[in-house]
Scaffold this active site. Structure first.
Site, short mmCIF file in Angstrom:
data_model
loop_
_atom_site.label_atom_id
_atom_site.label_comp_id
_atom_site.label_asym_id
_atom_site.label_seq_id
_atom_site.Cartn_x
_atom_site.Cartn_y
_atom_site.Cartn_z
N ASP A 116 17.01 -59.39 -9.10
CA ASP A 116 17.52 -58.04 -9.33
C ASP A 116 18.35 -57.95 -10.60
O ASP A 116 19.52 -58.34 -10.62
CB ASP A 116 18.36 -57.61 -8.11
CG ASP A 116 19.00 -56.26 -8.31
OD1 ASP A 116 20.01 -55.97 -7.63
OD2 ASP A 116 18.50 -55.49 -9.16
N ASP A 175 15.88 -52.38 -14.58
CA ASP A 175 16.30 -52.84 -13.26
C ASP A 175 15.13 -53.27 -12.38
O ASP A 175 14.46 -52.43 -11.77
CB ASP A 175 17.10 -51.72 -12.57
CG ASP A 175 17.62 -52.14 -11.22
OD1 ASP A 175 18.22 -51.32 -10.52
OD2 ASP A 175 17.41 -53.32 -10.85
C1 LIG Z 1 27.69 -54.53 -7.87
C2 LIG Z 1 26.83 -53.42 -7.40
C3 LIG Z 1 25.54 -53.31 -8.13
C4 LIG Z 1 25.79 -53.13 -9.61
C5 LIG Z 1 24.66 -52.19 -7.56
N1 LIG Z 1 23.34 -52.22 -8.17
C6 LIG Z 1 22.37 -51.45 -7.64
O1 LIG Z 1 22.51 -50.74 -6.67
C7 LIG Z 1 21.02 -51.50 -8.32
C8 LIG Z 1 20.19 -52.61 -7.74
O2 LIG Z 1 19.10 -52.90 -8.60
C9 LIG Z 1 19.64 -52.28 -6.32
C10 LIG Z 1 18.94 -53.51 -5.79
C11 LIG Z 1 18.20 -53.25 -4.47
C12 LIG Z 1 19.19 -53.05 -3.33
C13 LIG Z 1 18.45 -52.92 -1.97
C14 LIG Z 1 17.57 -54.11 -1.69
C15 LIG Z 1 16.59 -54.37 -2.81
C16 LIG Z 1 17.32 -54.46 -4.17
N2 LIG Z 1 18.69 -51.16 -6.47
C17 LIG Z 1 18.86 -50.02 -5.75
O3 LIG Z 1 19.68 -49.84 -4.89
C18 LIG Z 1 17.91 -48.90 -6.20
C19 LIG Z 1 17.41 -48.01 -5.14
N3 LIG Z 1 16.64 -48.73 -4.11
C20 LIG Z 1 15.33 -48.97 -4.25
O4 LIG Z 1 14.68 -48.78 -5.25
C21 LIG Z 1 14.69 -49.58 -3.00
C22 LIG Z 1 14.66 -51.08 -3.22
C23 LIG Z 1 14.18 -51.74 -1.98
C24 LIG Z 1 12.96 -52.36 -1.99
C25 LIG Z 1 12.51 -53.01 -0.84
C26 LIG Z 1 13.27 -52.97 0.33
C27 LIG Z 1 14.51 -52.31 0.33
C28 LIG Z 1 14.95 -51.69 -0.81
N4 LIG Z 1 13.32 -49.06 -2.81
C29 LIG Z 1 13.12 -47.73 -2.66
O5 LIG Z 1 14.04 -46.91 -2.74
N5 LIG Z 1 11.81 -47.34 -2.51
C30 LIG Z 1 10.76 -48.24 -2.03
C31 LIG Z 1 9.99 -47.60 -0.90
C32 LIG Z 1 9.48 -46.21 -1.31
N6 LIG Z 1 8.82 -45.58 -0.15
C33 LIG Z 1 10.65 -45.33 -1.75
C34 LIG Z 1 11.39 -46.00 -2.87
C35 LIG Z 1 25.34 -50.84 -7.81
O6 LIG Z 1 25.07 -50.20 -8.80
N7 LIG Z 1 26.15 -50.44 -6.84
C36 LIG Z 1 26.97 -49.24 -6.97
C37 LIG Z 1 26.54 -48.22 -5.99
C38 LIG Z 1 26.97 -48.24 -4.71
N8 LIG Z 1 26.63 -47.26 -3.78
C39 LIG Z 1 25.76 -46.30 -4.18
C40 LIG Z 1 25.33 -45.25 -3.20
N9 LIG Z 1 25.25 -46.21 -5.47
C41 LIG Z 1 25.64 -47.23 -6.34
N10 LIG Z 1 25.12 -47.24 -7.55
#
Ligand SMILES: CC[C@H](C)[C@H](NC(=O)C[C@H](O)[C@H](CC1CCCCC1)NC(=O)CCNC(=O)[C@H](Cc1ccccc1)NC(=O)N1CCC(N)CC1)C(=O)NCc1cnc(C)nc1N
Length: 324
Positions: A32, A217
Site C-alpha cells: 500500500d 496509491d
Molecule cells: C496513516 C493513515 C493512512 C495515511 C491512510 N491511508 C489510506 O487510507 C489510503 C490507503 O491506501 C488505504 C489502503 C486500503 C485500506 C483498506 C484495506 C486495503 C488497503 N486505501 C483506502 O482506504 C482507499 C479506499 N478503499 C479502497 O479503495 C478499498 C480497498 C480495499 C480492497 C480490498 C478489500 C478491502 C478494501 N476498495 C474499494 O473501496 N473498492 C473495491 C470494491 C469495489 N466494489 C468498490 C471499491 C489515511 O489516509 N488515513 C486517514 C483517513 C482516515 N479515515 C478516513 C475516513 N479517511 C482517511 N483518509
C-alpha cells in the site's frame, strides 16, 4: 541487491497481493503506497477475527523481538481500521531483506479486514512520517531497505486479472514501453504526491479542471478524481448514470469507453478506457473504475496502475511512469 515478488489480483482486481516472509513465515499481503504501517494478522487475534487468515506466530520466530510499550493504530480512507502492538523481525520481500523491520501485530481489526481472508496484512510503502507507531515512530520497509538496494527505487507492475510484480532496487525497462517520465514528488503530507491540474478525454483537447494535487496509491482500488474530470468523462458515455444503490457511477458493460489523459506532475499519463470498465454490477450494468472524490487530493489507485508502470524513487523523491 534487488527484490522481485509477484503480485496477484483478487477477483475483480479489487486488491493485489504479494507473498512476504516475516521471521521465516510467508503471508500474502497488500502493498500500500498510500500508508506507512506494516501490520499482520497473527495468533494474538481472537479466533473470530482471524478465521480463514494465515497467521504470523511471533512465538515461533527465533528472530522476533517485542518492542515493549510500543503500539499502533491506523484508520483508512474507506473507514476501516486496525490497532495492536509492535515488534521487529527479519522481513524478506523477493530477496530484499531488512533484519529489524517493525512488524505490527494486530490485536483488533475492523470487519472488512476480517472478511477479506485473501489479505493477511498491509505493507505500507508511503513515507515513514505517516507511520502510526507510538511513542517511537517506525520506518517503512522501503525506507529501511533502500540503502542496501542497487538503486533506491521500487516499481509497481499491476495487471488486469493477471500476475504482475513489485521490484525493489531496479527499474526493469523490459516491463514498459517507450520512455519513462519522471516527476517531482511533494512529500510534506507523507504521500507519493504530485501536481495534477489538467486532463483530456481520449485525444481531445487538454483542459484544466483537475483538483490540483493527486497521490499514487496502490492500496486504493479505483481512480478517484474530482467532479470536473468525472463529469466531463462520463458525459461522453451513453447510459452512464449515478447509481446511489451501488454507491457510484455505472455504465453499460458493452460501452466503448474513451481513454483518459491525466496530468502527473506536469506530464500527461493515459488511463486506457478498458481499464476504466471495472466490475459487473448486474446484467449489462458495470461499475465505473473512475469515481468522484470530494477532496483536494485525488487518488490514482489500481485502475491507474493497470495502464501505467510506476517507479517510486525515495533517493531523489521522484515518481516515474510509462504506459505498459
Ligand atoms: C496513516 C493513515 C493512512 C495515511 C491512510 N491511508 C489510506 O487510507 C489510503 C490507503 O491506501 C488505504 C489502503 C486500503 C485500506 C483498506 C484495506 C486495503 C488497503 N486505501 C483506502 O482506504 C482507499 C479506499 N478503499 C479502497 O479503495 C478499498 C480497498 C480495499 C480492497 C480490498 C478489500 C478491502 C478494501 N476498495 C474499494 O473501496 N473498492 C473495491 C470494491 C469495489 N466494489 C468498490 C471499491 C489515511 O489516509 N488515513 C486517514 C483517513 C482516515 N479515515 C478516513 C475516513 N479517511 C482517511 N483518509
Amino acid at each position: 541487491g534487488i527484490g522481485i515478488v509477484t503480485n496477484t489480483p483478487t477477483s475483480g482486481d479489487v486488491e493485489f497481493l504479494s507473498p512476504v516472509s516475516i521471521g521465516g513465515q510467508t503471508l500474502n499481503m497488500d502493498f500500500d503506497t498510500g500508508s506507512s504501517d506494516l501490520w499482520v494478522f497473527n495468533t494474538g487475534l481472537s479466533a473470530a477475527q482471524s478465521a480463514g487468515h494465515t497467521l504470523f506466530d511471533a512465538t515461533k520466530s527465533t528472530t522476533f523481538k517485542k518492542l515493549t510499550g510500543q503500539t499502533f493504530s491506523v484508520s483508512y480512507g474507506d473507514g476501516s481500521s486496525v490497532s495492536g502492538t509492535v515488534g521487529t523481525d527479519v522481513v524478506n520481500i523477493g530477496g530484499a531483506q531488512v533484519n529489524a523491520q517493525a512488524v505490527e501485530l494486530a490485536t483488533k481489526v475492523s470487519s472488512s479486514f476480517v472478511q477479506d481472508t485473501a489479505s493477511n496484512g498491509l505493507v505500507g510503502l508511503a513515507f515513514s512520517k505517516l507511520n502510526t507507531v507510538q511513542p517511537t515512530q517506525q520506518k517503512t520497509f522501503f525506507d529501511n531497505v533502500q540503502a542496501s538496494l542497487a538503486s533506491p527505487v521500487f516499481t509497481a507492475n499491476l495487471k488486469h486479472d493477471a500476475a504482475g510484480s513489485y521490484e525493489f532496487g531496479a527499474i526493469d525497462s523490459t516491463q514498459f514501453s517507450g520512455t519513462m517520465n519522471f516527476v517531482n514528488v511533494e512529500t510534506t503530507q507523507g504521500f507519493w504526491q504530485f501536481t495534477s491540474s489538467k486532463f483530456a478525454i481520449g485525444n481531445g483537447t487538454v483542459q484544466t479542471g483537475g483538483a490540483g494535487q493527486a497521490i499514487a496509491d496502490t492500496g486504493t482500488t479505483l481512480l478517484l478524481a474530482n467532479d470536473n474530470i468525472v463529469n466531463a468523462y462520463y458525459s461522453t458515455v451513453t447510459g452512464a448514470e449515478n447509481n446511489q444503490q451501488v454507491g457510484g457511477i455505472t455504465i453499460p458493460c458493452d460501452a466503448d469507453l474513451p481513454d483518459l489523459q491525466l496530468d502527473v506532475g506536469g506530464k500527461m499519463a493515459t488511463v486506457k478506457g478498458t481499464d476504466i470498465m471495472f466490475e459487473q454490477v448486474q446484467g449489462n450494468t458495470c461499475f465505473g473504475g473512475l469515481q468522484a472524490i470530494d477532496s483536494d487530493l485525488m487518488i490514482f489507485g489500481d485502475v491507474f496502475f493497470k495502464s501505467n508502470f510506476v517507479a517510486f524513487n525515495i533517493g531523489d523523491n521522484t515518481l516515474g511512469f510509462a504506459p505498459h
